[in-house]
Write a protein that holds these residues in place. Structure first.
Motif, PDB file in Angstrom:
ATOM      1  N   ALA B  28       0.838  -1.205   0.000  1.00 57.12           N
ATOM      2  CA  ALA B  28       0.000   0.000   0.000  1.00 57.12           C
ATOM      3  C   ALA B  28       0.872   1.255   0.000  1.00 57.12           C
ATOM      4  N   VAL B  29       1.899   1.258   0.860  1.00 54.35           N
ATOM      5  CA  VAL B  29       2.786   2.426   0.931  1.00 54.35           C
ATOM      6  C   VAL B  29       3.535   2.588  -0.395  1.00 54.35           C
ATOM      7  N   ALA B  30       3.948   1.460  -0.973  1.00 50.20           N
ATOM      8  CA  ALA B  30       4.687   1.511  -2.240  1.00 50.20           C
ATOM      9  C   ALA B  30       3.815   2.130  -3.333  1.00 50.20           C
ATOM     10  N   VAL B  31       2.564   1.714  -3.405  1.00 52.03           N
ATOM     11  CA  VAL B  31       1.644   2.280  -4.403  1.00 52.03           C
ATOM     12  C   VAL B  31       1.508   3.779  -4.162  1.00 52.03           C
ATOM     13  N   PHE B  32       1.309   4.138  -2.911  1.00 48.67           N
ATOM     14  CA  PHE B  32       1.154   5.536  -2.532  1.00 48.67           C
ATOM     15  C   PHE B  32       2.385   6.356  -2.940  1.00 48.67           C
ATOM     16  N   VAL B  33       3.548   5.866  -2.529  1.00 51.59           N
ATOM     17  CA  VAL B  33       4.784   6.615  -2.788  1.00 51.59           C
ATOM     18  C   VAL B  33       5.088   6.665  -4.288  1.00 51.59           C
ATOM     19  N   ALA B  34       4.845   5.553  -4.975  1.00 53.40           N
ATOM     20  CA  ALA B  34       5.116   5.516  -6.418  1.00 53.40           C
ATOM     21  C   ALA B  34       4.254   6.544  -7.141  1.00 53.40           C
ATOM     22  N   VAL B  35       2.974   6.565  -6.820  1.00 56.31           N
ATOM     23  CA  VAL B  35       2.063   7.497  -7.486  1.00 56.31           C
ATOM     24  C   VAL B  35       2.453   8.936  -7.166  1.00 56.31           C
ATOM     25  N   MET B  36       2.760   9.197  -5.889  1.00 50.52           N
ATOM     26  CA  MET B  36       3.126  10.558  -5.504  1.00 50.52           C
ATOM     27  C   MET B  36       4.438  10.993  -6.168  1.00 50.52           C
ATOM     28  N   THR B  37       5.374  10.062  -6.260  1.00 50.29           N
ATOM     29  CA  THR B  37       6.658  10.376  -6.893  1.00 50.29           C
ATOM     30  C   THR B  37       6.457  10.683  -8.376  1.00 50.29           C
ATOM     31  N   LEU B  38       5.606   9.889  -8.992  1.00 47.81           N
ATOM     32  CA  LEU B  38       5.324  10.104 -10.411  1.00 47.81           C
ATOM     33  C   LEU B  38       4.676  11.469 -10.620  1.00 47.81           C
ATOM     34  N   LEU B  39       3.706  11.789  -9.761  1.00 48.45           N
ATOM     35  CA  LEU B  39       3.043  13.088  -9.851  1.00 48.45           C
ATOM     36  C   LEU B  39       4.064  14.205  -9.668  1.00 48.45           C
ATOM     37  N   ARG B  40       4.954  13.991  -8.720  1.00 47.87           N
ATOM     38  CA  ARG B  40       5.971  14.993  -8.433  1.00 47.87           C
ATOM     39  C   ARG B  40       6.912  15.163  -9.621  1.00 47.87           C
ATOM     40  N   ALA B  41       7.205  14.052 -10.282  1.00 49.22           N
ATOM     41  CA  ALA B  41       8.095  14.111 -11.439  1.00 49.22           C
ATOM     42  C   ALA B  41       7.483  14.985 -12.529  1.00 49.22           C
ATOM     43  N   HIS B  42       6.195  14.752 -12.796  1.00 49.46           N
ATOM     44  CA  HIS B  42       5.530  15.560 -13.826  1.00 49.46           C
ATOM     45  C   HIS B  42       5.457  17.020 -13.404  1.00 49.46           C
ATOM     46  N   GLU B  43       5.138  17.215 -12.134  1.00 47.47           N
ATOM     47  CA  GLU B  43       5.040  18.567 -11.604  1.00 47.47           C
ATOM     48  C   GLU B  43       6.391  19.282 -11.715  1.00 47.47           C
ATOM     49  N   ALA B  44       7.453  18.557 -11.325  1.00 50.31           N
ATOM     50  CA  ALA B  44       8.796  19.148 -11.357  1.00 50.31           C
ATOM     51  C   ALA B  44       9.170  19.536 -12.786  1.00 50.31           C
ATOM     52  N   ARG B  45       8.884  18.614 -13.716  1.00 50.15           N
ATOM     53  CA  ARG B  45       9.237  18.865 -15.112  1.00 50.15           C
ATOM     54  C   ARG B  45       8.451  20.053 -15.655  1.00 50.15           C
ATOM     55  N   ALA B  46       7.145  20.075 -15.371  1.00 49.05           N
ATOM     56  CA  ALA B  46       6.291  21.138 -15.891  1.00 49.05           C
ATOM     57  C   ALA B  46       6.711  22.484 -15.334  1.00 49.05           C
ATOM     58  N   SER B  47       6.938  22.557 -14.023  1.00 49.54           N
ATOM     59  CA  SER B  47       7.253  23.856 -13.441  1.00 49.54           C
ATOM     60  C   SER B  47       8.663  24.279 -13.845  1.00 49.54           C
ATOM     61  N   ASP B  48       9.511  23.292 -14.098  1.00 49.93           N
ATOM     62  CA  ASP B  48      10.849  23.622 -14.559  1.00 49.93           C
ATOM     63  C   ASP B  48      10.810  24.240 -15.948  1.00 49.93           C
ATOM     64  N   LEU B  49       9.967  23.674 -16.793  1.00 50.68           N
ATOM     65  CA  LEU B  49       9.815  24.227 -18.140  1.00 50.68           C
ATOM     66  C   LEU B  49       9.258  25.638 -18.055  1.00 50.68           C
ATOM     67  N   ALA B  50       8.279  25.824 -17.134  1.00 46.46           N
ATOM     68  CA  ALA B  50       7.685  27.147 -16.969  1.00 46.46           C
ATOM     69  C   ALA B  50       8.744  28.152 -16.531  1.00 46.46           C
ATOM     70  N   SER B  51       9.591  27.740 -15.580  1.00 44.36           N
ATOM     71  CA  SER B  51      10.581  28.693 -15.087  1.00 44.36           C
ATOM     72  C   SER B  51      11.671  28.924 -16.131  1.00 44.36           C
ATOM     73  N   LEU B  52      11.880  27.900 -16.965  1.00 45.24           N
ATOM     74  CA  LEU B  52      12.829  28.059 -18.063  1.00 45.24           C
ATOM     75  C   LEU B  52      12.362  29.180 -18.980  1.00 45.24           C
ATOM     76  N   ARG B  53      11.037  29.140 -19.262  1.00 48.17           N
ATOM     77  CA  ARG B  53      10.486  30.181 -20.133  1.00 48.17           C
ATOM     78  C   ARG B  53      10.567  31.539 -19.480  1.00 48.17           C
ATOM     79  N   LYS B  54      10.344  31.575 -18.168  1.00 45.93           N
ATOM     80  CA  LYS B  54      10.392  32.828 -17.437  1.00 45.93           C
ATOM     81  C   LYS B  54      11.820  33.388 -17.466  1.00 45.93           C
ATOM     82  N   ASP B  55      12.778  32.487 -17.267  1.00 39.20           N
ATOM     83  CA  ASP B  55      14.179  32.900 -17.297  1.00 39.20           C
ATOM     84  C   ASP B  55      14.529  33.525 -18.638  1.00 39.20           C
TER      85      ASP B  55
END
Ligand SMILES: Nc1ncnc2c1ncn2[C@@H]1O[C@H](COP(=O)(O)OP(=O)(O)O)[C@@H](O)[C@H]1O
Ligand SMILES: [Mg+2]
Lengths: 219, 429
Positions: B28-55
């Motif tokens: 259960a914890v593995a499913v939870f952590v895996a999903v959250m990590t995946l979400l975080r990965a997409h979030e990190a990538r998206a916001s990084d691209l956004a800040s790249l554009r801002k830069d």
């Protein structure tokens, strides 16, 4: 002064063919230094009596006082404290905790009544009962005689006044049985009260008095 | 020997049972952590691209500002000198100044050795109306060609000067007054000849009346007074706006100086250019990650509760089996005098250890799964490796959540253990 006084104890169990009167008016007094044996056929209520005297099983009616206190008038917590301090149990099936060593099993009563000298007391008893080489062994590695001596050491750890033994020699060979009975006698000689439930004649021979039980009554 | 030790011994004794229970929590914890990590990965990538554009935008803006600074350094600053009493809010609102300064300030400025100004344009302004025409209002603006500086060559005037006795009439005003070039119109009781009607500009100029400065002073009855001096291409020893402002207010202490240039224009310009330059593929990738994130959030919304519910049920069942297996054990503890709270403690400590163990293993497993999964979904590992995706709050959350879940699931079995009749248990065998 009596260590234990039971008056007119009654206990009825529901059974498949109606009510079973396990205790039908038992009265009993235990004095210090007294070794009492109770004999009787299977199902006559010996174990029920022992549990009731040991503050583990509330009777339907009657009176029990242990060291001038009434266990069944107390809260469950107080009753547990009384058992920890004043009553020792020994069973035919030993009931040792399988994953604890001999030393840890003997020290288990200290969980209920912590004391600083629990370990030295446990080692002393282990020595006394000839288990010195077995202190670190788990029960499955012991002979039945060693198991029962471990159970006896456990019962003695908190220096109880009353020792209740339910067919303690039932699973033992003659020599080991005799050894256990020897220790029960010693306990009585030091001022404690022993109740030994048995159906063996030799066992009863150690006692100062032998009570016969039949159909929930002492004859 | 403590109760803790007893719990640990029991766990070691029934290893397999413990592992079987812990596995459910781990999963259960593995499913939870895996999903959250995946979400975080997409979030990190998206916001990084956004800040790249801002830069990118910011860099471009800095370049444009720098260019602007270089230009002003070369050509000087354009400023407006106003009376110190001038309310700037009012000035910006009505578009002309209403407080007065002496016209002699123009000469002082022109003759100052510390400041060089290419063009100086004094103006006098005010609003006027016509008797019998309450619908017509005009801004009157007295102007004169820039004051030539004695030590510099005369420069070409920036705006067409107006001669004495003449008037230039704004487009709208000319229509209202039905005035054409060559006509004579009346301004506050004095006749002037219309020299020019400039084409429509769509601003305040359309209702402005330009006179020669001296004529304006005469009709407004303000001889020797002006409202503002426009100074173009100012230079001084210190080539900064602050330097110019300092010099002018030292020279003309009753004035204030404002710059005639909009920084905001520069910014807007930079942003526009950055937006135009911004890589469309970056925007598209950002979009992809945001979409993935949304979809996986929806998945997590039902998957996580189901996973935790199943794990809880499994752990609870295993705890019940454990309690049944240990009946005589519990019975003898009670006979030895242990209280029911000791029994509760023993089973709940076990539940906590189960939760912590399951959480630790589950976290490692889930994190590894999340990393691999996000890699498969196209989050590049170079920039968004394990370190960036590690979330301390998630780790701590799992470490607290799992024992809580385990305790909750073990609650009823623990109560059963605590209430068990010791006599019944001791009779068995
Ligand atoms: N919990 C119980 N429920 C129903 N009957 C019981 C229970 N405990 C004991 N009995 C009955 O009470 C009688 C006395 O039992 P017990 O005291 O164990 O006898 P003994 O120890 O002398 O063999 C038996 O008939 C037994 O079946
Ligand atoms: Mg019996």
């Amino acid at each position: 002064m009596a260590l234990l006084q039971a008056r007119d104890l009654h206990k009825v169990f529901p059974g498949p063919h109606g009510k079973v009167p396990a205790l039908a008016g038992v009265s009993l007094t235990l004095d210090p230094g007294e070794f009492t044996a109770i004999k009787g056929p299977s199902g006559c209520g010996k174990s029920t009596l022992l549990f009731t005297l040991g503050a583990l099983l509330r009777p339907d009616s009657g009176n029990l006082s242990v060291l001038d206190r009434e266990p069944y008038a107390m809260t469950g917590e107080e009753r547990a404290a009384l058992r920890a301090k004043s009553i020792g149990f020994v069973f035919q099936q030993f009931h040792l905790t399988p994953y604890l060593s001999v030393l840890e099993n003997v020290m288990a009563p200290a969980l209920a009544l912590p004391s600083t000298d629990a370990q030295s007391r446990a080692l002393e008893l282990i020595d006394l009962l000839g288990l010195k080489d077995r202190a670190d062994h788990v029960p499955s590695m012991l002979s039945t005689g060693e198991r029962q001596r471990t159970a006896l050491a456990r019962a003695l750890l908190n220096r109880p006044k009353i020792l209740l033994a339910d067919e303690p020699t039932g699973n033992l060979d003659e020599d080991n049985g005799a050894l256990v009975l020897e220790h029960l006698s010693d306990f009585a000689k030091q001022g404690g009260a022993v109740v030994l439930v048995t159906h063996e004649r030799e066992a009863a021979a150690h006692a100062q008095r032998v009570l016969q039980m039949r159909d929930g009554r002492i004859a | 020997m403590s109760l803790w030790r007893l719990v640990v011994r029991e766990i070691a004794y029934r290893k397999v049972d413990f592992v079987v229970s812990a596995a459910a929590i781990t999963l259960a914890v593995a499913v939870f952590v895996a999903v959250m990590t995946l979400l975080r990965a997409h979030e990190a990538r998206a916001s990084d691209l956004a800040s790249l554009r801002k830069d990118e935008t910011m860099a471009l803006m800095r370049t444009v500002q720098d260019d602007y600074r270089k230009i002003t350094l070369k050509s000087g600053y354009n400023v407006l000198v106003l009376s110190k009493d001038q309310d700037l809010a009012q000035f910006y609102a009505q578009g002309y100044a209403s407080e007065f300064i002496p016209e002699s300030h123009v000469n002082k400025l022109a003759e100052s050795p510390l400041i060089t100004v290419r063009h100086l344009m004094p103006t006098l302004s005010g609003t006027i109306g016509w008797s019998g025409r309450p619908d017509v209002h005009a801004i009157l603006m007295g102007v004169r060609s820039e004051v030539p500086q004695s030590h510099l060559d005369p420069k070409a005037p920036l705006s067409q000067p107006v001669e004495h006795g003449q008037v230039r009439v704004g487009f709208v005003l000319a229509r209202q007054l039905e005035a054409r070039e060559g006509d004579s119109i009346d301004v506050l009781g004095r006749p002037f000849t219309v020299s020019e009607v400039p084409p429509e500009r769509g601003n305040a100029d359309d209702i402005t009346l330009w006179l020669h400065l001296e004529d304006a002073q005469a009709v407004l009855n303000r001889p020797g007074q002006i409202n503002a001096i426009m100074a173009l291409s100012c230079h001084c020893a210190e080539a900064t706006l602050e330097g110019i402002r300092g010099e002018i207010s030292k020279l003309l202490p009753d004035t204030q100086v404002i710059q005639l240039a909009a920084q905001t224009t520069v910014r807007a310009l930079a942003r526009d250019r950055a937006a135009a330059l911004s890589d469309e593929t970056v925007a598209a990738e950002e979009d992809y990650h945001r979409t993935q994130q949304r979809q996986q959030e929806a998945l997590a919304a039902w998957l996580l509760p189901v996973a935790f519910l199943c794990a809880g049920a499994w752990v609870g069942l295993q705890a019940l089996v454990n309690v049944r297996a240990r009946r005589s054990e519990i019975g003898i503890w009670r006979a030895l005098g242990l209280r029911s709270r000791h029994v509760i403690f023993i089973f709940l400590v076990k539940a906590v250890l189960l939760g912590v163990g399951g959480a630790l293993l589950g976290y490692v497993l889930g994190f590894a799964t999340g990393l691999t999964w996000s890699h498969l979904e196209g989050v590049s590992f170079g920039d968004y490796g394990a370190r960036a995706l590690f979330d301390a709050r998630l780790a701590l959350g799992a470490l607290f959540l799992a024992p809580f879940l385990s305790v909750l699931a073990s609650w009823i079995p623990t109560q059963i253990a605590a209430r068990q009749d010791p006599v019944l248990a001791l009779r068995i065998d």
